[in-house]
Structure formats: structure tokens, C-alpha cells
Design an enzyme around this catalytic site. Structure first.
Site, PDB file in Angstrom:
ATOM      1  CB  ALA A  36      32.036  26.017   0.980  1.00  0.00           C
ATOM      2  CD  GLU A  45      25.852  28.760  -2.173  1.00  0.00           C
ATOM      3  OE1 GLU A  45      25.503  27.833  -1.411  1.00  0.00           O
ATOM      4  OE2 GLU A  45      27.013  28.911  -2.571  1.00  0.00           O
ATOM      5  CG  ASP A  80     -14.248  40.017  19.295  1.00  0.00           C
ATOM      6  OD1 ASP A  80     -14.613  40.434  20.405  1.00  0.00           O
ATOM      7  OD2 ASP A  80     -14.863  40.272  18.245  1.00  0.00           O
ATOM      8  CG  ASP A 125     -15.610  40.793  14.172  1.00  0.00           C
ATOM      9  OD1 ASP A 125     -15.285  41.846  14.746  1.00  0.00           O
ATOM     10  OD2 ASP A 125     -16.578  40.092  14.533  1.00  0.00           O
ATOM     11  CG  ASP A 183     -11.681  44.237  16.026  1.00  0.00           C
ATOM     12  OD1 ASP A 183     -11.591  44.689  17.177  1.00  0.00           O
ATOM     13  OD2 ASP A 183     -12.614  43.515  15.649  1.00  0.00           O
ATOM     14  CG  ASN A 224      26.504  24.658  -0.826  1.00  0.00           C
ATOM     15  OD1 ASN A 224      26.763  23.620  -0.220  1.00  0.00           O
ATOM     16  ND2 ASN A 224      27.236  25.748  -0.711  1.00  0.00           N
ATOM     17  CG  ASP A 253      23.952  20.080   0.876  1.00  0.00           C
ATOM     18  OD1 ASP A 253      24.076  18.845   0.851  1.00  0.00           O
ATOM     19  OD2 ASP A 253      24.873  20.861   1.161  1.00  0.00           O
TER      20      ASP A 253
END
Length: 856
Positions: free
Chosen positions: A212, A216, A258, A587, A591, A681, A685
Site C-alpha cells: 500500500a 507501484e 545560437d 547546430d 556545439d 494501486n 488508481d
């Protein structure tokens, strides 16, 4: 001569400081004959092969281990193994080095200062770059990892991959939850044992609590949410290469951008034509031949200004670029330029004025040329006049000039001006050059240069016959100066607005470019990037300060110009040393190290090299700064959604823990068993939590400052909400359980299946209703719209049907230990189900009121 050479480390970095003869001598080379086969073999042994070293790739086992190496995952595996060992099988089973696109001139004959920056070494050519025009011989001074591109590769290998802020926070959250769960489990086990309960039973209850306590579904929901965010990013012209980068982009508070192609259009455009002291402005950007001509604030037709047409005519004649129409859609995408960007800008300006380049070539075919070179700083072409009537841009329209020749010259203004003895007046009538006119032209050139325009001068003369030999001295003399063409790579139209959005969102933008400081400053001022009182630094400025000094000053610098790859990495490091989360664009090959060093590297999809794209976390499909800001907005939305379902899952899970803990503490049988907790879970949920990842975000998400880099996922606001929701859900669940125990008899043995089922249904449906309120942490449900998230509607509907199935499908009842509930039970439960949702809305009201009060 000795067959081996030894080059010092100092020498390796200063070849640009030597003459050709000195470099040849230092290398023991022969400038005429090169190296013999024997010398090549020996030097390969001495220096190694001309190849780059690559980092070894991750093995499949390393990738697989990375998926399991998580504290939460190990905790769940442990819980599953324990359940299986105890017999609970049901529970156990559930290419551009300078960074600029404009070609640069090279001249091997010059000698530069030793401290010349990489972009200023005009006597050096670099591995991996392209030759746009010209020819020459080269002396190889370095190979492999010793080259500039090799050093870039070495920097890439030296930058380690770092975990993202989201990964750090989720890891911290998982460990906190795990240890807290173990502590609570141990406490419950000891408490039950001390009160005489069966140790095995209490151990199973403790395992149930562990299940609980741990969400999970959190790892799966986070991954799926990030994947959905990637799809949304693509719609915003951003291709995400790594899932975790989505959240990191949302937390960015600095964009290192740039200039060329990102803040500007990467399309050189003629914007000014200066004729005899008169300035003609040209509108329209890009390669589409659409634009207007203005003089003194009034739109004009160039037919009324023949001297301007002559300037364009000369520039178009002396030109090797081509404007090609493509099959694209939209004005800009229908055209592309082939050739030098500067020449392309002139061709586009001619097209805007109505000049068809193909007709021009037919009427004035080129017969000779003197190519441009960096020493002469000019280019000359010679054209035969086939039909002066066929082209009305020319200043000559009569048969007198048929079969004559036009000498067209373009180049640096001061150089071309010195070759002229006449000048074209504004009415297109030549007059003798004098010092007053010469000074006027030079002032016009200075004015354009101050606006960071690239200025080209055009001149011409007519000759009746061609000599047998082409002599520059003869053809490039007694010219008529026509005018100046000023051009610039214009800012993107939308970039100023995007900069304002970024600034409002607390995101600072820093321009980092290889271009010259004057051009970079002009663009930065035009788009509003350069803030008052902030500085523009060059690569040389960076060379004169250490890292600590740079870290101290960097917050007051908005533009870095003429920088090298090493400079870019230093800039990123200095920004990060000031607690910045940096999104760095680039580019070129140069870089790549900075892209990898930054928190998120952003490569250009159109102009970017393969190296930059492979290194980057994100690729812009339109090379546009505005797309970065849009992607940051989406990144914020994704992180906000992650917070929402973390909030939702934890409040639900903690309520489950509190429910079981309090029941045990008050000597009651556990109202929930492990399979019910897993169902809650993973299924009930999980679907709403995933739907929370589809939220469109609060309307003011870009009005909020970036969250601090060290801010945990569970901040003060969320802690308040978790406490309120834990209390509310626990209250209604235990309330339903106690009512069931009091008013409905025990079904069999010591367990009241009716009361337990009532608790299970109350907990489940109250969480589903509370999921609607979790769609915003601050905005009330009525303001964001009750049913606007269609994914949430479907998630709640499907989860509700699954809950009804375990309640009323006979073969599922024994698996989940449920009994069917009647109307008398639902009459009790329905009012309880809405209490947590109401509590969430009341909490939002108090929080927003308190925030508004604090801002006054």
C-alpha cells in the site's frame, strides 16, 4: 633530414602564428612533393591514424540493468517474493566548425597573433568543414584526435551523462517512501505481535502495508506520461530523443541560444540600398521574392529610381547564386538558395524589383571573370551586351552598346571606391567623382556598418572591345561607382514575442554565437535580448578570465560573440555553477560538447549536423527559438502533470496505510487485503493517474517563475493537500467500515465481508471522484471544467466498471474477498464518497485566498 619529427605542445596550438615556410620547416615537410610512403608509415606510427576515438556503447545487459536498478522496483520485487514464499500466489502474481552558416575567406599567406580566436584564424582550414569555392594546397599539421574536431570529440567523451532533476527527485521520493513503509510495517508487526495476534497474520498485514505504501504504478505512469509528452512536443516542432529530457526542459531557467538560424532566419537579406547619399529601404525577408522599396517613409516604385535599379543590375550580373523554386507550400518554403548567402541576398533583391535572373543571363552572358579572393576583396565579371533593349534594369537602352561589354564589380566598399573615377547620381546620370562624394559614400558605409549590416559596393564600366589577356589592372579601373547594398540575416518575426514570453516566465536568454560582436549586439538589441546595463563578451574576453571570474560576471552578460567550442562549454559550466538549469542550442560539430554539458541540449533539425543531433536531448524540426519556448511550456505542463498524479497516488496510498494502521491499532481486523490493495494501486488508481498526464495545464503556467532546481516534488503546497486528503479518505473509509461492522452481521468466521467490501468500495470510489479535483493544484474544478479532460472521463468510467465487476461478478468475488452490496449499503456509502473531493476544493480555496493575500 630526420625522418621523425617532434612537435611541442605549445606549437600544436599556434600554427596560425607561423608563416608557411616556418610551418613547413617545423613539420619537416616538403611543400612541393609532400611525404614519401616511408615517411607516411613512420609518421603513422609516431602520431597514430587520422581517426577519432569513440566511446564504447552500452551493452544490452547494462541497458536492462538500468531498468531494474531503482529502489522502488527492488522494494516491490521483495514484497512479491515474500508473498510467494508464504504461499500467497495471487498477491505475488498481480558540418560547421565556426557555428556560422556564412562562408569565411581563408588566406594561407597571413600570420596571426598567437592568441587569435578559433573563428579568426583565417590562415587555417579545419577537418570536417566544406569548401564553398576556390582552390588551394594545404599543409597537414594535425590528424585524428589532435585536430580541432578531434578535440571536440575528446570533450564529448569527457562529459558524463547526468541524471535529470526529475530522476533525482523521483529517486529521492522512492527511497523516502520505501524506508517509511518499512518503518511503518515494522511498527505494525510489532504492535500486533505485542497484542497477541498471530505473527504470521501480522507479517502478511505488514507486507500488505508495504504494498500500500509504495505507488507501484508510479514508474509506469511517469514513463507513459513522458512518452505522451513527446508526442505533444512533436506537434510543437520539438523532437525529444530522451524521455527524461521532457521534464528537464520544463524546469529550464536559462536558454543558451545560437544566433544564426535560431534567433535569425538564416537567410541573408538586402535591407538597404544607398545611392548618392539617398537611402532606400527594402522590406520582406527570406528567399521569397516578395518585398517593397521605401524612401523617406514612402513606398516607391524603382522605375522612378533608376540608379537603384542599376545597383541591383550590377549586383545580379556579378553573381553565382541561384534562386530556385521548389514544390513546397507557403511563400518561404517555395524557394531555396543555391550558392553564397551574400550573393543570394542580392539575387532575391533583384527578384523583388522584378528582375528575372534567367533573362539577365540571356541578355548579358558572362564571358570572363576575375574571382573573389581575400587579398583583392572584390570580384569582377565581364558580360557581352547581346540586346540592351531586352533588359530595362541597365542604364543603357540603345543600339550603340550592342556587342559592347559590361564590366561588373562588387566587393568591399573602400576597395571598390578607390577604383572609381565616376559615380552614379540618384537620377542615374554619371558624374565625376570628387572628395565630397567620396566622403559621403564612406559615411553611408559607416552608418550601415553600425547597424551590423554586411555592406557590398557595386560599380561598373562599359568597354567596346576585350583585350587578348585579362588584366585586373585594366578592367578594374576608371569604374563608375553605383551604390552600396546593405544586408543582414534578419531576426525571426516571432522571436521578440517569444523572448517576452520567456522573460515573463522567468527564463533568461543568452546569445552564444561565433559571429562578430558588432553583428551579435545589433541583433540582440533589435529583438530585445540585450538588457540595459548588460554586457557583450567575446572569446578573447573569456580567455582573459578564469572560471571563477566568469561565474561571478556571467549573470550580467547577455551576449557571447566570436566564441570557440571550449568557450561554449565554459559558459554552460559557469551558468550551471550559478544554479541555472540550462537549455543549450547548437547546430554544428563545434556545439556538441556544450550540448552534452548542458542540462538539455537542443540541436537544429534543418541546419544541424549529425553529430549535434546525436548528442542533443531534443531536436528542433524548424530551427526556431520560439519552438524552444513552446517546448518549455509543454515541459512545464508535463512536470505539473507528474506532480498531479504523484499527489493523487500518494494521498490515496497514504490513506490506505492510515486505514489499515488505525484498524490494527484499535484491535480491528484489517479492512483491506493485499489483492485489493494491488487492484487499487495498479488498476483503479493507475488509469486516473495516467489521465492526469493528459491535462493541458493551468492557464497561467507561463506566468509562473521556474521552480528552484532543488525543490522537491512534494513541496509545501502538496504536503498540505496530502495531509488533508489522507485524513478525508481515511475518515470515510473507516467510517464505512465501522458502519458495516455495526449494522451488518459477520458473514463467516472472524471477518466481516460486508464491512470490508463497504470499506473497499468507499476507498475506491472516493479516490476516483477525488481524481477530478486533482486536475489542478490551485484552480477550482468549476473553473477548469468538470469534464474537459476526456481521458479522465474514460479512466474513471473504466475503473468504475472494473470495481463493479469485482463486486458483482460471481467468480471474481472469492478472488477479491467481496460480497455484493445492496441499495441499503449504497445509501450509506454515496454521501461519504464525495467528502474527499469537497475537502480538496475547499483546500484550494483557502490556498488561493492565502496566496492572493500574500501578494497584496
Amino acid at each position: 633530414m630526420d625522418e621523425t619529427t617532434t612537435v611541442s605542445e605549445e606549437q600544436e596550438n599556434s600554427w596560425h602564428n607561423l608563416t608557411i615556410e616556418q610551418a613547413v620547416a617545423a613539420l619537416g615537410a616538403n611543400a612541393e612533393e609532400g611525404l614519401t610512403e616511408t615517411q607516411v608509415t613512420r609518421r603513422k606510427k609516431q602520431y597514430g591514424l587520422n581517426e577519432l576515438k569513440e566511446a564504447p556503447p552500452k551493452t544490452i545487459w547494462a541497458k536492462l540493468w538500468a531498468q531494474f536498478n531503482d529502489f522502488v522496483i527492488w522494494l516491490l520485487i521483495g514484497a512479491a517474493l515474500i508473498s510467494a514464499a508464504l504461499g500467497e500466489w495471487v498477491e505475488a502474481g498481480a558540418a560547421a566548425l565556426t557555428g556560422e552558416s556564412v562562408p569565411v575567406q581563408k588566406d594561407a599567406g597571413i600570420t596571426l597573433a598567437e592568441d587569435a580566436s578559433l573563428g579568426d584564424r583565417k590562415n587555417s582550414a579545419y577537418m570536417g568543414t566544406l569548401v564553398s569555392y576556390g582552390r588551394g594546397r594545404g599543409l597537414v599539421v594535425d590528424t585524428g584526435m589532435k585536430t580541432q574536431i578531434g578535440r571536440i570529440a575528446e570533450m564529448l567523451a569527457g562529459v558524463e551523462d547526468e541524471v535529470t532533476p526529475l530522476q533525482r527527485r523521483l529517486d529521492q521520493l522512492g527511497k523516502t517512501l520505501g524506508w517509511a513503509a518499512l518503518a511503518i510495517c515494522g511498527l505494525v508487526f510489532l504492535l500486533g505481535w505485542a497484542r497477541g495476534n498471530d505473527p504470521l497474520e501480522m507479517f502478511l498485514v505488514a507486507v500488505s502495508l508495504a504494498i500500500a505504501a509504495v505507488p507501484e504504478g508510479l514508474p509506469a505512469v511517469v514513463t507513459i506520461s513522458l512518452a505522451l509528452g513527446m508526442r505533444e512536443m512533436i506537434d510543437r516542432n520539438a523532437l525529444i530523443r530522451r524521455l527524461s529530457s521532457v521534464e528537464t526542459l520544463g524546469s529550464a531557467n536559462v536558454i543558451g541560444s545560437d544566433k544564426t538560424g535560431t534567433l535569425t532566419q538564416n537567410e541573408m537579406t538586402v535591407t538597404h540600398i544607398s545611392i548618392d547619399g539617398n537611402d532606400i529601404q527594402v522590406t520582406g525577408s527570406g528567399y521569397a521574392p516578395v518585398g517593397e522599396f521605401w524612401v523617406d517613409g514612402q513606398q516607391v516604385n524603382l522605375e522612378e529610381h533608376p540608379a537603384a535599379r542599376t545597383a541591383i543590375w550590377v549586383g545580379a550580373l556579378n553573381n553565382d547564386a541561384q534562386l530556385v523554386k521548389t514544390d513546397g507550400t507557403g511563400e518561404r518554403s517555395e524557394y531555396r538558395m543555391i550558392g553564397d548567402p551574400t550573393e543570394g541576398a542580392i539575387i532575391v533583391a533583384a527578384a523583388k524589383a522584378g528582375q528575372d535572373f534567367q533573362d539577365l543571363e540571356k541578355s548579358y552572358p558572362r564571358v570572363q571573370e576575375i574571382p573573389f579572393d581575400s587579398a583583392r576583396k572584390r570580384m569582377t565579371t565581364i558580360h557581352r551586351v547581346l540586346d540592351p533593349h531586352d533588359e530595362d534594369f541597365s542604364p543603357f537602352h540603345d543600339d550603340e552598346y550592342a556587342d559592347w561589354y559590361v564590366v561588373a564589380v562588387k566587393g568591399a566598399p573602400d576597395v571598390v571606391l578607390d577604383l572609381c573615377t565616376k559615380y552614379e547620381q540618384f537620377n542615374d546620370v554619371p558624374a565625376d567623382m570628387n572628395e565630397v562624394v567620396r566622403e559621403r559614400i564612406l559615411k553611408a558605409n559607416d552608418k550601415m556598418a553600425l547597424q551590423a549590416l554586411r555592406v557590398i559596393a557595386v560599380a561598373y564600366k562599359m568597354v567596346k572591345n576585350l583585350p587578348d589577356e585579362l588584366s585586373p589592372e585594366e578592367f578594374e579601373s576608371d569604374l563608375t561607382f553605383v551604390g552600396l547594398l546593405g544586408m543582414i540575416d534578419p531576426p525571426r518575426v516571432e522571436v521578440r514575442q517569444s523572448l517576452d514570453v520567456a522573460k515573463k516566465a522567468g527564463i533568461r536568454t543568452v546569445m552564444i554565437t561565433g559571429d562578430y560582436a558588432k553583428t551579435a549586439r545589433a541583433i540582440a538589441e533589435t529583438i530585445g535580448l540585450l538588457q540595459p546595463g548588460h554586457a557583450v563578451y567575446t572569446g578573447k574576453d573569456l580567455d582573459q578570465m578564469d572560471d571563477k571570474e566568469l561565474e561571478t560576471k556571467i549573470n550580467d552578460v547577455d551576449v557571447f560573440a566570436r566564441v570557440s567550442p571550449e568557450h561554449k562549454v565554459r559558459i554552460v559550466r559557469a551558468l550551471r555553477a550559478n544554479n541555472a538549469i540550462v537549455a543549450m542550442t547548437g547546430d554544428g560539430v563545434n556545439d556538441a560538447p556544450a550540448l552534452k554539458q548542458s542540462d538539455i541540449g537542443v540541436a537544429m533539425g534543418i541546419t544541424g549536423t549529425d553529430v549535434a543531433k546525436e548528442t542533443a536531448d531534443m531536436v528542433l524540426t524548424d530551427d526556431n527559438y520560439s519552438s524552444i519556448v513552446s517546448a518549455i511550456e509543454q515541459g512545464r505542463i508535463i512536470y505539473s502533470n507528474i506532480r498531479k498524479f504523484v499527489f493523487y497516488l500518494l494521498s490515496c496510498n497514504l490513506a490506505e496505510i492510515a486505514t489499515i494502521f488505525l484498524a490494527i491499532a484499535f484491535r480491528l481486523p484489517s479492512p483491506l487485503n493485499p489483492i485489493q490493495l494491488l487492484w487499487l494501486n495498479l488498476v483503479t488508481d493507475g488509469a486516473p493517474a495516467l489521465a492526469l498526464g493528459m491535462e493541458k495545464g493551468d492557464p497561467d503556467i507561463m506566468d509562473q517563475p521556474p521552480r528552484p532546481a532543488d525543490e522537491p516534488i512534494i513541496n509545501r503546497l502538496m504536503r498540505t493537500g496530502i495531509v488533508v486528503q489522507t485524513i478525508a479518505i481515511t475518515f470515510v473509509t473507516l467510517g464505512a467500515y465501522l458502519i458495516g461492522l455495526k449494522f451488518w452481521p459477520v458473514s463467516h468466521g472472524q471477518i466481516n465481508d460486508t464491512a470490508a467490501t463497504m470499506a473497499f468500495m468507499t476507498l475506491s470510489f472516493s479516490e476516483l471522484l477525488r481524481a477530478f479535483t486533482a486536475r489542478s493544484e490551485r484552480y477550482p474544478l468549476l473553473k477548469i471544467g468538470m469534464f474537459k479532460n476526456k481521458s479522465m472521463n474514460w479512466a474513471v468510467l473504466v475503473s468504475s466498471l472494473l470495481l463493479v465487476a469485482v463486486l458483482y461478478v460471481p467468480f471474481l468475488q472469492p478472488v477479491f474477498s467481496t460480497v455484493p452490496l445492496g441499495w441499503e449499503h449504497w445509501e450509506v456509502l454515496v454521501p461519504l464518497l464525495f467528502i474527499p473531493a469537497i475537502a480538496a476544493e475547499v483546500t484550494k480555496w483557502f490556498v488561493s485566498r492565502k496566496a492572493a493575500h500574500a501578494s497584496l
